[in-house]
Design a protein around this motif. Structure first.
Motif, PDB file in Angstrom:
ATOM      1  N   TRP A 195       0.967  -2.046 -10.759  1.00  0.00           N
ATOM      2  CA  TRP A 195      -0.137  -2.327 -10.177  1.00  0.00           C
ATOM      3  C   TRP A 195      -0.334  -3.497 -10.834  1.00  0.00           C
ATOM      4  CZ3 TRP A 195      -4.636  -3.530 -13.435  1.00  0.00           C
ATOM      5  CH2 TRP A 195      -6.086  -3.786 -12.105  1.00  0.00           C
TER       6      TRP A 195
ATOM      7  N   LYS B 163       5.384  -5.623  -5.687  1.00  0.00           N
ATOM      8  CA  LYS B 163       5.960  -4.595  -6.080  1.00  0.00           C
ATOM      9  C   LYS B 163       6.927  -4.383  -6.747  1.00  0.00           C
ATOM     10  CE  LYS B 163       4.948  -0.501  -4.082  1.00  0.00           C
ATOM     11  NZ  LYS B 163       5.670   0.239  -4.813  1.00  0.00           N
TER      12      LYS B 163
ATOM     13  N   ILE C 201      -3.604  -8.722  -5.113  1.00  0.00           N
ATOM     14  CA  ILE C 201      -4.709  -8.370  -4.709  1.00  0.00           C
ATOM     15  C   ILE C 201      -5.731  -9.501  -4.323  1.00  0.00           C
ATOM     16  CG2 ILE C 201      -6.076  -6.410  -4.715  1.00  0.00           C
ATOM     17  CD1 ILE C 201      -3.529  -4.216  -4.863  1.00  0.00           C
TER      18      ILE C 201
ATOM     19  N   PHE D 175      -5.328   5.626  -9.235  1.00  0.00           N
ATOM     20  CA  PHE D 175      -3.961   6.465  -8.200  1.00  0.00           C
ATOM     21  C   PHE D 175      -3.306   5.669  -9.119  1.00  0.00           C
ATOM     22  CE2 PHE D 175       0.116   6.042  -6.773  1.00  0.00           C
ATOM     23  CZ  PHE D 175       0.374   7.741  -5.481  1.00  0.00           C
TER      24      PHE D 175
ATOM     25  N   ARG E 233      -9.749  -2.044  -2.763  1.00  0.00           N
ATOM     26  CA  ARG E 233      -7.946  -1.564  -2.331  1.00  0.00           C
ATOM     27  C   ARG E 233      -7.579  -1.737  -4.321  1.00  0.00           C
ATOM     28  NH1 ARG E 233      -3.262  -0.508  -0.643  1.00  0.00           N
ATOM     29  NH2 ARG E 233      -1.890  -1.056  -1.983  1.00  0.00           N
TER      30      ARG E 233
ATOM     31  N   THR F 144      -5.822   1.645  -6.301  1.00  0.00           N
ATOM     32  CA  THR F 144      -4.549   1.443  -6.824  1.00  0.00           C
ATOM     33  C   THR F 144      -4.924   1.371  -7.779  1.00  0.00           C
ATOM     34  OG1 THR F 144      -5.154  -0.520  -6.545  1.00  0.00           O
ATOM     35  CG2 THR F 144      -3.960  -0.347  -5.218  1.00  0.00           C
TER      36      THR F 144
ATOM     37  N   LYS G  57     -12.241   6.581  -8.210  1.00  0.00           N
ATOM     38  CA  LYS G  57     -11.900   6.251  -6.601  1.00  0.00           C
ATOM     39  C   LYS G  57     -12.670   7.107  -5.576  1.00  0.00           C
ATOM     40  CE  LYS G  57      -8.432   9.794  -4.654  1.00  0.00           C
ATOM     41  NZ  LYS G  57      -8.828   9.879  -3.228  1.00  0.00           N
TER      42      LYS G  57
ATOM     43  N   GLU H 218       1.487  -8.272  -0.940  1.00  0.00           N
ATOM     44  CA  GLU H 218       2.145  -7.561  -2.493  1.00  0.00           C
ATOM     45  C   GLU H 218       3.812  -7.269  -2.321  1.00  0.00           C
ATOM     46  OE1 GLU H 218      -0.671  -4.169  -2.551  1.00  0.00           O
ATOM     47  OE2 GLU H 218      -2.177  -5.029  -1.784  1.00  0.00           O
TER      48      GLU H 218
END
Lengths: 289, 289
Positions: free
Chosen positions: A185, A202, A192, A142, A135, A139, B121, A198
């Motif tokens: 993040w 967030k 995380i 991303f 994860r 993230t 990723k 989260e």
């Protein structure tokens, strides 16, 4: 010094100290020098957010420091590439010559590329279960790539080249990707790593990220280049639509403060323990560089 | 078609097929197009090596395909950045205009940056234990960054700019980093995913990587630009020391073949099952592009 400034200085010291030995290339002294130069002299806000959101969730400093190193490497690479002549073409960063000015463009491209590879390595060294690691990397990628920071920068350049003025919604979504994603993040890295919920972090990170960008636009209008450490009044000269040009200076300031309040509100589940993060949100809109 | 050509075509089809949907930016159509363009048209040798070394160790195709996607994204980004005017300044790649020629330099920098983020990723989506994932990312980052590919490219540019002629040892260590590290990683990805011993595949990959680079230098002298798909005879024009300029054409060919033999020898523990990888080693020195 406030608790926040104290914690920021401390986390940045730890990050910078590690970087001095961990960033290196046995193949090129110049590459080593350029990588270290790229990460030096920043505030270390993203690394601080990683370490503070981790502390709040009981994650050890040994683990969170690796994630902090990762996000600071990634942020540093993005600045080096953004400063290139083919992108924002900036000569000055943090009050010093940019990497391609000090060395050359090839060194700037390569130092940025190498920093991104190291960023993922550091993030993968945070320990924990395989679910946490997957994860964390998903993230992080991303936030860093075509759906986050790089995508936002591409959209920003496209908007500038087309000369078309963006709407407030378009600027918000562009800036959320370009600047917000990596700040968010940094804030969710803690939960995380702790396998905790989260959501609150967030909300805090999203509000903080947008407030940060509005404050950046305000600084571009009101800031002094020497103090800010980079060229100011570039947006207006470029005829670029910003939060300030669309909302006006007063309304932009009001929105930035409202976002700070929203960010602080999201921290209520953490009580007094989150006081440093509340100060961080206030700092983001009141900074002078 | 040989077993090798069949397997190469198949793995490359699978990789290319996935890329068409997995690479995208909701923020910029041009970035999406440039990313997909960057990965298209290659042979897919690194992805093939990942999938074949995985098959040999009983790793499922679902897992190895993600690592293959990762290495092909990373290789593609490195070509896009290497082709930039500030680096090797190439207009032609795989017989097509390079990314900065087709679009512009900013798009080339950003497409490369986004591909690297996606590469990590994909590699993180290979499943398995946390030990496997950590080792896979650590070795991938090593091969990609300042201690591998990027470091080798920095050393290569520095050597060219200084005008000094490298020795054979220096060229070997430079090329091991620049080209060899990622090829070797592709070969050890299989045993890493299977938690098996990496030694034989590392020997195979190291020999294959060096043979590949010697063959590249030979192609630069003997190859036809139209068939190779990029400019040839660049090394001599640049006065660059290569395996061919240091060893002579005949000795360079002899060494490349000796490395192929060494690579095949390393596969003996795998018996007939490794026949496709033996053909791959032979292909690397006999290819015409």
């Amino acid at each position: 010094m406030s608790d926040f400034q104290d914690a920021l200085a401390r986390s940045n010291f730890l990050v910078q100290h590690e970087m001095e030995t961990l960033l290196y290339s046995p193949l090129s002294e110049q590459l080593t020098a350029a990588m270290r130069y790229s990460v030096a002299g920043g505030k270390g806000l993203r690394g601080f957010l990683v370490m503070e959101s981790s502390r709040l969730h009981g994650v050890s400093e040994g683990r969170s420091l690796r994630a902090a190193l990762g996000v600071e490497c990634l942020h540093a690479y993005s600045l080096v590439h953004d400063d290139l002549p083919c992108m924002d073409d900036d000569d000055l960063r943090r009050g010093q010559p940019t990497v391609h000015v000090k060395w050359d463009q090839a060194t700037a491209v390569l130092a940025g590329d190498a920093l991104q590879a190291d960023a993922f390595k550091f993030v993968s060294e945070t320990g924990g279960s395989v679910q946490v690691l997957r994860r964390l990397i998903a993230t992080f990628s991303f936030a860093a790539g075509a759906r986050g920071m790089v995508g936002g920068q591409a959209a920003d350049i496209a908007a500038e080249m087309s000369g078309g003025r963006l709407t407030l919604d378009e600027i918000t979504s562009l800036q959320n990707a370009k600047t917000g994603a990596l700040l968010t993040w940094s804030c969710i890295a803690g939960p995380i790593l702790a396998e905790a919920d989260e959501k609150s972090m967030k909300t805090y990170g999203d509000a903080l990220g947008l407030a940060f960008q509005i404050a950046d636009d305000i600084l571009d209008v009101e800031g002094d280049a020497a103090e800010v450490g980079k060229a100011t009044q570039k947006d207006e000269a470029a005829g670029k639509a910003t939060f300030v040009s669309l909302l006006g200076l007063d309304e932009a300031k009001r929105r930035a403060q409202a976002l700070v309040d929203e960010a602080c509100e999201a921290l209520s589940p953490y009580g007094n323990d989150a006081q440093t993060l509340r100060e961080a949100a206030q700092f983001v809109v009141s900074r002078s560089k």
